[in-house]
Motif scaffolding. Structure first.
Motif, PDB file in Angstrom:
ATOM      1  N   UNK A  77      80.975  27.932  19.680  1.00  0.00           N
ATOM      2  CA  UNK A  77      82.045  28.208  18.717  1.00  0.00           C
ATOM      3  C   UNK A  77      81.550  28.013  17.280  1.00  0.00           C
ATOM      4  N   UNK A  78      80.804  26.940  17.057  1.00  0.00           N
ATOM      5  CA  UNK A  78      80.367  26.662  15.689  1.00  0.00           C
ATOM      6  C   UNK A  78      79.122  27.459  15.306  1.00  0.00           C
ATOM      7  N   UNK A  79      78.370  27.934  16.276  1.00  0.00           N
ATOM      8  CA  UNK A  79      77.306  28.903  15.969  1.00  0.00           C
ATOM      9  C   UNK A  79      77.934  30.220  15.520  1.00  0.00           C
ATOM     10  N   UNK A  80      78.997  30.646  16.196  1.00  0.00           N
ATOM     11  CA  UNK A  80      79.723  31.852  15.792  1.00  0.00           C
ATOM     12  C   UNK A  80      80.336  31.666  14.408  1.00  0.00           C
ATOM     13  N   UNK A  81      80.885  30.481  14.138  1.00  0.00           N
ATOM     14  CA  UNK A  81      81.475  30.214  12.823  1.00  0.00           C
ATOM     15  C   UNK A  81      80.428  30.357  11.723  1.00  0.00           C
ATOM     16  N   UNK A  82      79.231  29.823  11.957  1.00  0.00           N
ATOM     17  CA  UNK A  82      78.164  29.957  10.963  1.00  0.00           C
ATOM     18  C   UNK A  82      77.874  31.422  10.654  1.00  0.00           C
ATOM     19  N   UNK A  83      77.717  32.210  11.706  1.00  0.00           N
ATOM     20  CA  UNK A  83      77.317  33.602  11.489  1.00  0.00           C
ATOM     21  C   UNK A  83      78.453  34.440  10.923  1.00  0.00           C
ATOM     22  N   UNK A  84      79.681  34.117  11.271  1.00  0.00           N
ATOM     23  CA  UNK A  84      80.821  34.803  10.660  1.00  0.00           C
ATOM     24  C   UNK A  84      80.849  34.569   9.151  1.00  0.00           C
ATOM     25  N   UNK A  85      80.672  33.315   8.746  1.00  0.00           N
ATOM     26  CA  UNK A  85      80.692  32.997   7.314  1.00  0.00           C
ATOM     27  C   UNK A  85      79.520  33.654   6.617  1.00  0.00           C
ATOM     28  N   UNK A  86      78.333  33.631   7.253  1.00  0.00           N
ATOM     29  CA  UNK A  86      77.162  34.266   6.617  1.00  0.00           C
ATOM     30  C   UNK A  86      77.376  35.769   6.465  1.00  0.00           C
ATOM     31  N   UNK A  87      77.951  36.420   7.469  1.00  0.00           N
ATOM     32  CA  UNK A  87      78.188  37.860   7.386  1.00  0.00           C
ATOM     33  C   UNK A  87      79.215  38.180   6.306  1.00  0.00           C
ATOM     34  N   UNK A  88      80.275  37.373   6.220  1.00  0.00           N
ATOM     35  CA  UNK A  88      81.282  37.584   5.183  1.00  0.00           C
ATOM     36  C   UNK A  88      80.695  37.340   3.798  1.00  0.00           C
TER      37      UNK A  88
END
Length: 586
Positions: free
Chosen positions: A368-379
């Motif tokens: 979940x928090x790996x996905x959160x990191x990449x979501x924020x980086x993509x945004x």
């Protein structure tokens, strides 16, 4: 005429796609303070499709905590507050729930009016399906087919400077008019015209009887001038109207607010703009809101707000959109354990179908928090394309100086330990120099943004109260070196205790010093040659007053830009070590 009011109590509602929150503020010892919050599952989606149910549940929870009656016998909000203490003096509301509007942009030049329209669209809840421009090589009938097939909710029509192009703009208007005559009944889109103001009457003559038309000031009044604010306000109204037609409860909520129902992203951006005018003018202010259906990045530099709403990036229903922006490898690189790609894909689609689900196992938490990191980086990657020159990703690779960084979102708020939320933000944002990380666990930022006009003191006073959590001050030297090479020496003199901490930090380390919430100290930093802390260049030393937080004083000497190990085993080992170092694991 001033809109500032004299009030003791403020009640705010934020309707999200997963959660609805009610927040109550009151005057305590002469200052506004955050008093209580109530949260319920949002009821915007089917089978309820009525946000009113979730709003009342959230309000009931605030009533249960405070004992203050907010709703009367007829299920209406009590405004203003009564003599017996019931109700509230001021009520504000924000909303992000509801689908993004399917949008087609029609304009003239790709690098001028259409570029301004793109920036306008990225700052709100629009899903741009396609663009039609003057240089479009498709035949007119193909363009009309495109409009009909797309079934847009909105056509954003731009082009021409004020007093500039006439015939070319009207040719695009006529194209839309032809398509309008072919739309089936009940599927007619709204049109927002933000082009040459001298043509407004002509545009109304051609479209007014066929399509719901909204006229706004030109987004590009001159070749060198861009003005998005008036069009953004009108777009917010259009988005609200469309959502009101599809989801019950919005119209009642609008009546409760006196017609001032703001979009959550706009209110969030308003807070960041305000802070950028209060804090260090040499630095910007950034806010990140990681939602289930959208991720919002707001950056403000001396009052210049750059707002980006990523409608296909979110840790819920929008999660599959991440796979269109990033590979699975970019997600799994943040994991401290080995998880197969098939498991990751299954988790992404299950989370999209059940956005209210929370991790139940350790593996799910890490994912979940790996996905959160990449979501924020993509945004962040999308957002920085629209930042001012010298701060955007095309001009500079590294992040510009920021103070503070505010983060909100359910995943960050419910992190098992504050160190985990902190490491997610450090990995995803990679701030440089010295900055403060602030967590908004109760999602108060939209409430403060919406209340800024009637009650400006609320934003000033609540931001400094306990409603927000300082995670700590971050020191992140810019530079790279061999592993374990000395990066800087520091000395921390704690205020009030006389305690002194001195040490050396080496490259690759993530060091946390004890400096709690509300504690302060004087920090002296002496970086090695080749490392820059923002004191005037590489190797320059400096001293400053720093504040503590839930994690403490954090020195991130892993390098900027952060480069993860290529070997999977070594990378996972370091990710695990950093989790321990920052206190994210028991």
């Amino acid at each position: 005429m001033s809109t500032i009011v004299d009030a003791d109590t403020l009640l705010a509602i934020d309707v999200g796609s997963v959660n609805t929150r009610a927040s109550l503020f009151d005057v305590v010892d002469g200052r506004y303070r955050f008093v209580a919050t109530g949260r319920s599952a949002s009821t915007a989606d089917y089978p309820v499709a009525d946000i009113g149910e979730g709003i009342r549940l959230a309000l009931e929870r605030v009533q249960g905590v405070t004992g203050r009656r907010l709703i009367d016998e007829s299920d209406s909000l009590i405004v203003p507050a009564s003599a017996d203490g019931s109700g509230t003096d001021v009520f504000v509301a924000t909303a992000s729930a509801g689908p993004s509007l399917r949008t087609i942009m029609v304009g003239l030049m790709p690098g001028v009016s259409i570029e301004s329209a793109r920036r306008l669209a990225t700052g709100t809840y629009l899903n741009v399906l396609d663009e039609i421009g003057l240089t479009d090589r498709r035949r007119e009938e193909e363009q009309i087919d495109l409009l009909l097939r797309a079934k847009p909710d909105l056509i954003l029509l731009v082009g021409g400077t004020d007093g500039g192009a006439n015939e070319s703009v009207l040719r695009m208007v006529d194209l839309v008019a032809v398509a309008a005559s072919l739309f089936p009944e009940g599927e007619v889109p709204r049109v927002v015209y933000a082009g040459n103001r001298q043509l407004s009457a002509a545009v109304a003559d051609r479209l007014g009887d066929q399509l719901p038309l909204v006229l706004t000031p030109n987004v590009r009044p001159t070749l060198g001038t861009e003005d998005l604010a008036p069009a953004r306000l009108r777009l917010a109204e259009v988005i609200g109207e469309v959502r009101s037609m599809r989801i019950s409860g919005f119209e009642e909520l609008r009546q409760w607010t006196g017609g001032n129902l703001m979009l959550t992203a706009d209110a969030f951006g308003r807070v960041c703009r305000y802070l950028s005018q209060v804090y260090d003018p040499e630095k910007g202010v950034m806010g990140v809101d990681l939602g289930a259906s959208h991720t919002t990045v707001a950056a403000a530099f001396a009052g210049d707000l750059r707002l980006t709403v990523c409608s296909d990036l979110g840790l819920g229903a929008a999660l599959p959109g991440l796979l269109r922006h990033s590979s699975l490898e970019k997600v799994t690189r943040w994991l401290p354990i080995d998880i197969p790609d098939e498991y990751v894909q299954d988790y992404v689609y299950n989370k999209a179908h059940y956005p209210r689900s929370v991790p139940a196992e350790t593996e799910e938490m890490h994912l979940e928090y790996a996905l959160a990191r990449q979501l924020i980086r993509s945004a962040l990657f999308q957002a920085r394309a629209g930042w001012p020159q010298g701060k955007d990703s095309e001009s500079v690779l590294l992040m510009p100086p920021l103070e503070p960084i505010i983060a909100s979102g359910g995943a960050l708020a419910r992190a098992p330990r504050p160190g985990l939320a902190t490491l997610v933000l450090l990995d995803a944002l990679q701030p440089t120099g010295v900055c403060t990380l602030i967590l908004d666990p109760h999602n108060l930022s939209p409430a403060l943004g919406a209340a800024a006009e009637p009650l400006p003191l609320v934003a000033v006073q609540v931001l400094g109260s306990g409603g927000f959590v300082s995670l700590g001050t971050v020191v992140a030297p810019i530079g790279r070196a061999r592993q374990d090479r000395p990066v800087l020496k520091f000395r921390l003199d704690k205020e009030g205790t006389g305690d002194v901490v001195e040490d050396e930090v080496r490259f690759g380390q993530l060091v946390v010093l004890s400096l709690g919430q509300g504690e302060h100290g004087r920090l002296t930093l002496r970086p090695e040659q080749g490392f820059d802390l923002g004191f005037g260049g590489p190797g320059k030393a400096g001293a400053l007053r720093v504040s503590g937080g839930a994690v403490g004083l954090i020195i991130d000497a892993r390098g900027r830009p952060l480069q993860l190990a290529r070997d999977g085993g070594r990378r996972r080992e370091l990710n695990q070590k950093w989790l321990w170092d920052i206190g994210a694991l028991h």
